[in-house]
Design a protein around this motif. Structure first.
Motif, PDB file in Angstrom:
ATOM      1  N   LEU A 103      46.782  42.117  37.789  1.00 59.96           N
ATOM      2  CA  LEU A 103      47.651  42.174  39.287  1.00 59.96           C
ATOM      3  C   LEU A 103      45.855  41.688  39.422  1.00 59.96           C
ATOM      4  N   LEU A 104      44.934  42.133  39.657  1.00 60.16           N
ATOM      5  CA  LEU A 104      44.007  42.403  41.112  1.00 60.16           C
ATOM      6  C   LEU A 104      42.603  40.590  40.286  1.00 60.16           C
ATOM      7  N   ALA A 105      43.611  40.301  39.367  1.00 61.95           N
ATOM      8  CA  ALA A 105      42.255  38.894  38.982  1.00 61.95           C
ATOM      9  C   ALA A 105      40.933  39.388  37.814  1.00 61.95           C
ATOM     10  N   ALA A 106      40.942  40.539  37.864  1.00 61.65           N
ATOM     11  CA  ALA A 106      39.447  41.515  38.724  1.00 61.65           C
ATOM     12  C   ALA A 106      39.050  42.113  36.984  1.00 61.65           C
ATOM     13  N   ASP A 107      38.031  41.736  36.544  1.00 64.73           N
ATOM     14  CA  ASP A 107      37.186  42.233  35.697  1.00 64.73           C
ATOM     15  C   ASP A 107      36.945  43.738  35.542  1.00 64.73           C
ATOM     16  N   LEU A 108      37.398  44.437  34.835  1.00 63.20           N
ATOM     17  CA  LEU A 108      36.291  46.049  35.391  1.00 63.20           C
ATOM     18  C   LEU A 108      35.921  46.279  35.075  1.00 63.20           C
ATOM     19  N   ASP A 109      34.902  45.678  34.357  1.00 65.31           N
ATOM     20  CA  ASP A 109      33.968  46.049  33.670  1.00 65.31           C
ATOM     21  C   ASP A 109      33.002  45.278  34.225  1.00 65.31           C
ATOM     22  N   ASP A 110      32.883  44.860  35.496  1.00 64.95           N
ATOM     23  CA  ASP A 110      31.893  44.234  36.563  1.00 64.95           C
ATOM     24  C   ASP A 110      31.301  45.356  37.522  1.00 64.95           C
ATOM     25  N   PRO A 111      30.127  45.039  37.384  1.00 61.93           N
ATOM     26  CA  PRO A 111      29.705  45.914  38.357  1.00 61.93           C
ATOM     27  C   PRO A 111      29.637  45.645  40.267  1.00 61.93           C
ATOM     28  N   GLN A 112      29.854  44.525  39.730  1.00 67.50           N
ATOM     29  CA  GLN A 112      30.167  44.194  41.501  1.00 67.50           C
ATOM     30  C   GLN A 112      32.034  43.829  41.987  1.00 67.50           C
ATOM     31  N   THR A 113      32.274  43.624  40.972  1.00 72.10           N
ATOM     32  CA  THR A 113      34.038  43.924  41.176  1.00 72.10           C
ATOM     33  C   THR A 113      34.189  45.612  40.958  1.00 72.10           C
ATOM     34  N   VAL A 114      33.767  46.864  40.412  1.00 74.20           N
ATOM     35  CA  VAL A 114      33.803  47.471  40.637  1.00 74.20           C
ATOM     36  C   VAL A 114      32.988  48.628  41.946  1.00 74.20           C
ATOM     37  N   LEU A 115      32.026  47.752  42.552  1.00 73.28           N
ATOM     38  CA  LEU A 115      31.274  48.029  43.777  1.00 73.28           C
ATOM     39  C   LEU A 115      32.765  47.848  44.851  1.00 73.28           C
ATOM     40  N   GLY A 116      32.664  46.305  44.598  1.00 74.66           N
ATOM     41  CA  GLY A 116      33.896  45.521  45.832  1.00 74.66           C
ATOM     42  C   GLY A 116      35.505  46.931  46.044  1.00 74.66           C
ATOM     43  N   LEU A 117      35.881  47.445  44.698  1.00 74.67           N
ATOM     44  CA  LEU A 117      36.712  48.002  44.394  1.00 74.67           C
ATOM     45  C   LEU A 117      36.521  49.211  45.706  1.00 74.67           C
TER      46      LEU A 117
END
Length: 656
Positions: free
Chosen positions: A631-645
């Protein structure tokens, strides 16, 4: 006109009735701004014995006497009586010019002496001046009634005693104090902005602006410290006798202004009778109670036992009773009004209202307004027992002024001592703020919460300065620590005491959010203001976070940053970009996936712990995480993605 009277000698000479007599000032022209209380005409030698002081005396000179000694005695007796001026009509007893002994004695005594070169009907002069005096009094009464009306409206709209005191301070253009009878400061209010000295006294604007109280507290402390200085007693018996006389002596020579050095000076007290006698006894010009009148003669009263720490030690001539020592009688023209209701009997006093002429002289209208205001305050204090709340509001104002930079760090320790806070020398100050959600705020009466908090905080075992800020729903505190190692334990005890006080006050309601307690960074007075401000903002930012006994302000910096941006459209846009598709999914499909993402991020991506918290088997959790990533078109293992979420989830709490 003079700020202290409705009409002066100068004003009277400018009126048509006296102008027709071609008046010539022949002595003491520098004193033409003396107030005229009344006009009297007479021709008897001992006319001084018939006067009270403040009169403009009209005469043709028949009673003055022909010998120089008689003429000098005539003027001397009038000057000692304190009349405003002597006006002599030429052409009867004296022609051409008044005799030298009259002129010389009038100059020596500072008594304005006027000769009229043309005859005028004294009855016309009297009527004209009396009309001006009566009209001036009527205008003053109307202005004072307007203050009374505004104060009443404030109370009917839910305001309290602090609002009334601030309005009175704005009207008088001077600081206003409310004290207990024994001289303990309950509340100090400063005018929002000093009014122009040129403004007519009975047309001064009525301002209810908040205005910082720091100036007022500093002035109060200066006077308190000055009045605590020892001095020789001047009379036995009545409490505070020696205390009062010292202030009266100072009042003849000294005055206090905001720009002065810390030494405070004495106040001249007004022994005059209250204008309407309803609210209490006002004392402001020193003629009857412990001061010196306009003619320089000492009135009854004596001075300094130093018992009271407040502003109100005046002699009891006006109200017929002795009063505890205070400081309000120490500034020229100060006004003190008793607020009744402190106990049994007609002479009981619950508090005292003090208005000090720091920025401008007090006009009669200000004293009348103070008496009207005292009547309202008596009702407010009797109904709500607001003394404790008022004192807590005063401390809250001080802490807020310190946090917002209106009180300098160098001045703060002395003001804190005035408010009862005495931390150990060389120790640290720990800022703490409790914030109540709107549904928990007391409905107009914080006295119960204040009392409960004070009682609970006695168990902490540390010096505490507790204030309240009802408008913001905040309870700010300063604690005195001996070392930084005490911080955690002290925070636990204070947070427990504050939450217990909320419970005892009966504030919790079903479904309401709990109070938020934030503990700041310990430091000295130089950092106390910034620490209080940081803790207050962090407490606002922490609302909506998972409940805990207390929050560490140092761990709320990201929440605080997002809170400051809460109204910026870019923050809402960021939340929508980061987790908008997930929110849209949860609005129309089940199971909701947002709780899964929140738990996953809270456990730093540890899937086993996330599954245990959500009571899911691992495969179900993996499926949900895969759906969230899709749904978010995101990689949940990526540190930058996790920070943004993480930031988006924290910001969502502030933007929804």
């Amino acid at each position: 006109m003079d700020a202290e009277a409705t009409i002066t000698v100068r004003d009277a000479l400018a009126l048509p009735a006296l102008r027709r007599g071609l008046p010539e000032v022949v002595a003491a022209g520098e004193n033409l701004d003396r107030p005229v209380r009344w006009v009297h005409a007479g021709e008897v030698p001992d006319i001084a014995s018939l006067l009270k002081g403040g009169e403009l005396l009209l005469t043709t000179g028949l009673g003055i006497g022909a010998r120089p000694a008689e003429q000098r005695a005539f003027v001397r007796n009038l000057a000692e009586r304190g009349i405003a001026a002597l006006v002599v009509e030429l052409g009867g007893r004296f022609s051409g010019r008044l005799p030298g002994p009259l002129l010389d004695t009038a100059r020596d005594r500072g008594l304005p002496l006027v000769q009229l070169h043309r005859q005028v009907p004294f009855v016309t002069v009297t009527e004209e001046i009396h009309t001006e005096i009566v009209n001036g009094h009527y205008a003053m009464l109307r202005s004072a009634e307007e203050v009374h009306r505004r104060c009443t409206e404030l109370l009917l709209r839910g305001g309290g005693a602090p609002d009334v005191l601030r309005l009175l301070a704005g009207f008088a253009g001077n600081p206003v104090f409310l004290e207990t009878p024994d001289g303990r400061l309950l509340y100090a209010a400063s005018p929002a902005a000093p009014e122009s000295p040129a403004a007519a006294p009975h047309t001064a604007a009525v301002s209810a602006g908040p205005g910082p109280a720091a100036d007022a507290v500093q002035i109060w402390d200066r006077l308190r410290r000055r009045r605590a200085e020892p001095g020789p007693p001047s009379g036995p018996g009545a409490p505070g006798a020696a205390f009062r006389g010292g202030a009266a002596a100072d009042a003849r020579e000294t005055d206090v202004r905001r720009s002065e050095a810390p030494a405070a000076h004495g106040v001249k007290s007004d022994g005059g009778k209250a204008d309407d006698g309803k609210a209490g006894s006002a004392r402001s010009d020193g003629r009857k109670a412990g001061g010196a009148g306009p003619d320089g003669r000492k009135a009854d009263g004596a001075g300094p036992d130093g018992r009271g720490s407040g502003l109100t030690g005046t002699a009891g001539a006006a109200s017929g009773h002795s009063e505890p020592a205070g400081t309000g009688a120490g500034i020229r023209g100060g006004c003190v009004v008793d607020i009744p209701g402190g106990g049994a009997g007609p002479g009981s006093v619950r508090a005292r209202l003090v208005v000090l002429p720091v920025d401008r002289p007090l006009a009669p209208v200000h004293r009348i307004a103070a008496e009207r205001t005292a009547g309202l305050l008596a009702v407010v204090l009797m109904q709500a027992r607001q003394e404790e709340e008022l004192a807590a509001r005063g401390r809250g104002d001080f802490l807020t002024d310190l946090a917002e930079g209106r009180t300098a760090a160098a001045d703060a320790p002395a003001q804190a001592r005035v408010l009862g806070f005495r931390p150990a020398d060389g120790g640290l100050l720990l800022p703490v703020v409790m914030r109540l959600p709107a549904e928990l705020m007391p409905a107009g009466d914080w006295a119960v919460l204040v009392r409960a908090a004070q009682e609970e905080l006695t168990t902490v075992g540390l010096p505490v300065l507790l204030g309240v800020r009802p408008v913001e729903g905040r309870v700010p505190l300063l604690l005195g620590l001996r070392s930084e190692g005490e911080r955690a334990a002290a925070a636990d005890r204070v947070a427990a005491a504050l939450r217990a006080a909320v419970e005892r006050a009966g504030l919790p309601r079903s479904g309401a959010a709990p109070p938020v307690v934030v503990v700041g960074v310990p430091g000295g007075w130089s950092g106390a203001g910034a620490g209080l401000r940081h803790a207050a903002e962090a407490a606002a930012a922490a609302q909506g976070l998972p409940d805990r006994p207390w929050h560490d302000a140092r761990r709320l910096d990201i929440d605080l940053l997002l809170w400051r941006l809460r109204e910026h459209p870019d923050l809402a846009a960021f939340v929508d970009r980061a987790i908008g598709p997930l929110l849209a999914h949860d609005r129309g499909s089940r199971p909701a996936l947002l709780p899964t993402l929140e738990a996953y991020l809270a456990h730093a991506g540890r899937k086993a712990e996330t599954a245990r918290e959500l009571h899911l088997n691992r495969q179900t959790l993996y499926d949900r995480l895969a759906r969230i990533a899709q749904l978010l078109a995101a990689d949940l293992d990526d540190p930058q993605t996790v920070l943004g979420l993480n930031l988006a989830l924290q910001a969502r709490r502030l933007t929804r």
